[in-house]
Design a protein around this motif. Structure first.
Motif, PDB file in Angstrom:
ATOM      1  N   GLU A 129       0.786  -1.261  -0.262  1.00  0.00           N
ATOM      2  CA  GLU A 129       0.225   0.317  -0.028  1.00  0.00           C
ATOM      3  C   GLU A 129       0.884   1.034   0.084  1.00  0.00           C
ATOM      4  O   GLU A 129       0.820   2.184  -0.280  1.00  0.00           O
ATOM      5  CB  GLU A 129      -0.957   0.000   1.228  1.00  0.00           C
ATOM      6  N   GLU A 161       1.176   4.535  -2.537  1.00  0.00           N
ATOM      7  CA  GLU A 161       1.264   5.555  -2.501  1.00  0.00           C
ATOM      8  C   GLU A 161       1.776   6.426  -3.426  1.00  0.00           C
ATOM      9  O   GLU A 161       1.484   7.273  -3.803  1.00  0.00           O
ATOM     10  CB  GLU A 161       0.489   5.658  -1.025  1.00  0.00           C
ATOM     11  N   THR A 196       1.376   6.535  -6.951  1.00  0.00           N
ATOM     12  CA  THR A 196       1.145   7.958  -7.249  1.00  0.00           C
ATOM     13  C   THR A 196       1.347   8.722  -6.895  1.00  0.00           C
ATOM     14  O   THR A 196       1.101   9.724  -7.867  1.00  0.00           O
ATOM     15  CB  THR A 196      -0.624   7.545  -6.352  1.00  0.00           C
ATOM     16  N   MET A 215      -5.473   2.937 -10.923  1.00  0.00           N
ATOM     17  CA  MET A 215      -5.380   3.156  -9.445  1.00  0.00           C
ATOM     18  C   MET A 215      -6.788   3.944  -9.277  1.00  0.00           C
ATOM     19  O   MET A 215      -7.718   3.530  -8.491  1.00  0.00           O
ATOM     20  CB  MET A 215      -4.374   4.459  -8.972  1.00  0.00           C
ATOM     21  N   SER A 252      -9.797   2.056  -6.628  1.00  0.00           N
ATOM     22  CA  SER A 252     -10.477   2.788  -5.803  1.00  0.00           C
ATOM     23  C   SER A 252     -11.821   1.689  -5.263  1.00  0.00           C
ATOM     24  O   SER A 252     -12.064   2.228  -3.981  1.00  0.00           O
ATOM     25  CB  SER A 252      -9.950   4.427  -5.870  1.00  0.00           C
ATOM     26  N   SER A 275     -11.265  -0.197  -2.777  1.00  0.00           N
ATOM     27  CA  SER A 275     -10.196   0.014  -1.597  1.00  0.00           C
ATOM     28  C   SER A 275     -10.790   0.860  -0.714  1.00  0.00           C
ATOM     29  O   SER A 275     -10.271   2.020  -1.625  1.00  0.00           O
ATOM     30  CB  SER A 275      -8.898  -0.752  -2.056  1.00  0.00           C
ATOM     31  N   GLU A 279      -8.304   2.195   1.283  1.00  0.00           N
ATOM     32  CA  GLU A 279      -7.267   2.900   0.949  1.00  0.00           C
ATOM     33  C   GLU A 279      -7.277   3.088   0.007  1.00  0.00           C
ATOM     34  O   GLU A 279      -6.350   4.658  -0.139  1.00  0.00           O
ATOM     35  CB  GLU A 279      -6.061   2.318   1.946  1.00  0.00           C
ATOM     36  N   LEU A 280      -7.401   2.879  -1.351  1.00  0.00           N
ATOM     37  CA  LEU A 280      -6.898   3.688  -2.878  1.00  0.00           C
ATOM     38  C   LEU A 280      -7.881   4.111  -2.529  1.00  0.00           C
ATOM     39  O   LEU A 280      -7.729   5.115  -3.821  1.00  0.00           O
ATOM     40  CB  LEU A 280      -7.076   2.222  -3.681  1.00  0.00           C
ATOM     41  N   GLY A 281      -8.980   4.663  -2.508  1.00  0.00           N
ATOM     42  CA  GLY A 281     -10.039   5.483  -2.915  1.00  0.00           C
ATOM     43  C   GLY A 281      -9.635   7.116  -1.982  1.00  0.00           C
ATOM     44  O   GLY A 281      -9.855   7.837  -2.629  1.00  0.00           O
ATOM     45  N   ARG A 282      -9.121   6.529  -0.495  1.00  0.00           N
ATOM     46  CA  ARG A 282      -8.158   7.910  -0.135  1.00  0.00           C
ATOM     47  C   ARG A 282      -7.492   8.306  -1.494  1.00  0.00           C
ATOM     48  O   ARG A 282      -6.879  10.112  -1.698  1.00  0.00           O
ATOM     49  CB  ARG A 282      -7.633   7.497   0.495  1.00  0.00           C
ATOM     50  N   ALA A 338      -6.981   7.550  -4.811  1.00  0.00           N
ATOM     51  CA  ALA A 338      -7.279   8.214  -5.865  1.00  0.00           C
ATOM     52  C   ALA A 338      -8.165   9.767  -5.636  1.00  0.00           C
ATOM     53  O   ALA A 338      -7.863  10.635  -6.337  1.00  0.00           O
ATOM     54  CB  ALA A 338      -8.330   7.107  -6.316  1.00  0.00           C
ATOM     55  N   ASN A 339      -8.267   9.930  -4.785  1.00  0.00           N
ATOM     56  CA  ASN A 339      -8.956  11.156  -4.106  1.00  0.00           C
ATOM     57  C   ASN A 339      -8.230  12.168  -4.414  1.00  0.00           C
ATOM     58  O   ASN A 339      -8.370  13.653  -4.847  1.00  0.00           O
ATOM     59  CB  ASN A 339     -10.080  11.212  -2.894  1.00  0.00           C
TER      60      ASN A 339
END
Length: 184
Positions: free
Chosen positions: A55, A59, A62, A106, A110, A113, A115-118, A120-121
């Motif tokens: 993760e 991150e 990203t 990513m 998201s 997940s 975590e991936l949503g955060r 991507a946001n």
């Protein structure tokens, strides 16, 4: 030149560049420490040393991808969404498609997940903020909704260039978008 054509070197950035290529070529399900380390030309223990977890690695990749895209497209250097900007943006997409493909993976992942949503946001918010800054810098009223809409149009055009449209079609569309914005 694509990310994979760049010489990776060693360490943290080599791993980040490798993550971007692996995800762009194989999706998130194809991502493994072994593949990343092999692509980067380093020992896979280096991943844990630099990132600690998958993760954290994603991150970091990203954040790096967004920064690299923004540096290369640099909206702050554009005077408007004109032919020069359109040519620069479409060149970025053509030269480093994996950078963009990674970001789309990513974003799509998201949905499954938090975590991936955060991540991507954060990715989208940084791009929307950049567009908002661009708009106000060049005399448009500060408007988060307009910045989001313009970014969505640019984002969609990048996706189209990667998949179904020619670079010339995308250049023409970006120029037209700029004309519509300037009608304010």
């Amino acid at each position: 030149m694509t990310i994979s054509e760049l010489r990776y070197g060693t360490g943290r950035e080599a791993l980040i560049r490798a993550v971007i290529d692996v995800v762009a070529e194989e999706g998130l399900d194809g991502l493994s420490y072994r593949k990343v380390a092999q692509r980067a030309g380093v020992n896979n223990t280096l991943i844990s040393h630099h990132f600690g977890s998958k993760e954290a690695l994603l991150e970091a990749a990203t954040v790096w991808a967004v920064q690299r895209s923004q540096q290369m497209a640099d909206l702050t250097l554009a005077s408007e969404l004109d032919k020069d900007f359109a040519t620069s943006l479409t060149r970025l997409v053509a030269d480093e498609p994996n950078l963009q493909i990674f970001q789309y993976y990513m974003i799509l992942a998201s949905r499954r997940s938090p975590e991936l949503g955060r991540m991507a946001n954060n990715l989208y918010e940084s791009y929307i903020s950049l567009v908002e800054h661009f708009l106000t810098h060049y005399g448009h009223r500060a408007d988060r909704a307009a910045a989001r809409a313009i970014f969505a149009a640019l984002d969609g055009l990048v996706l189209q260039q990667l998949t179904v449209s020619s670079r010339d079609e995308i250049v023409a569309a970006i120029i037209r978008l700029g004309e519509l914005i300037d009608r304010r």
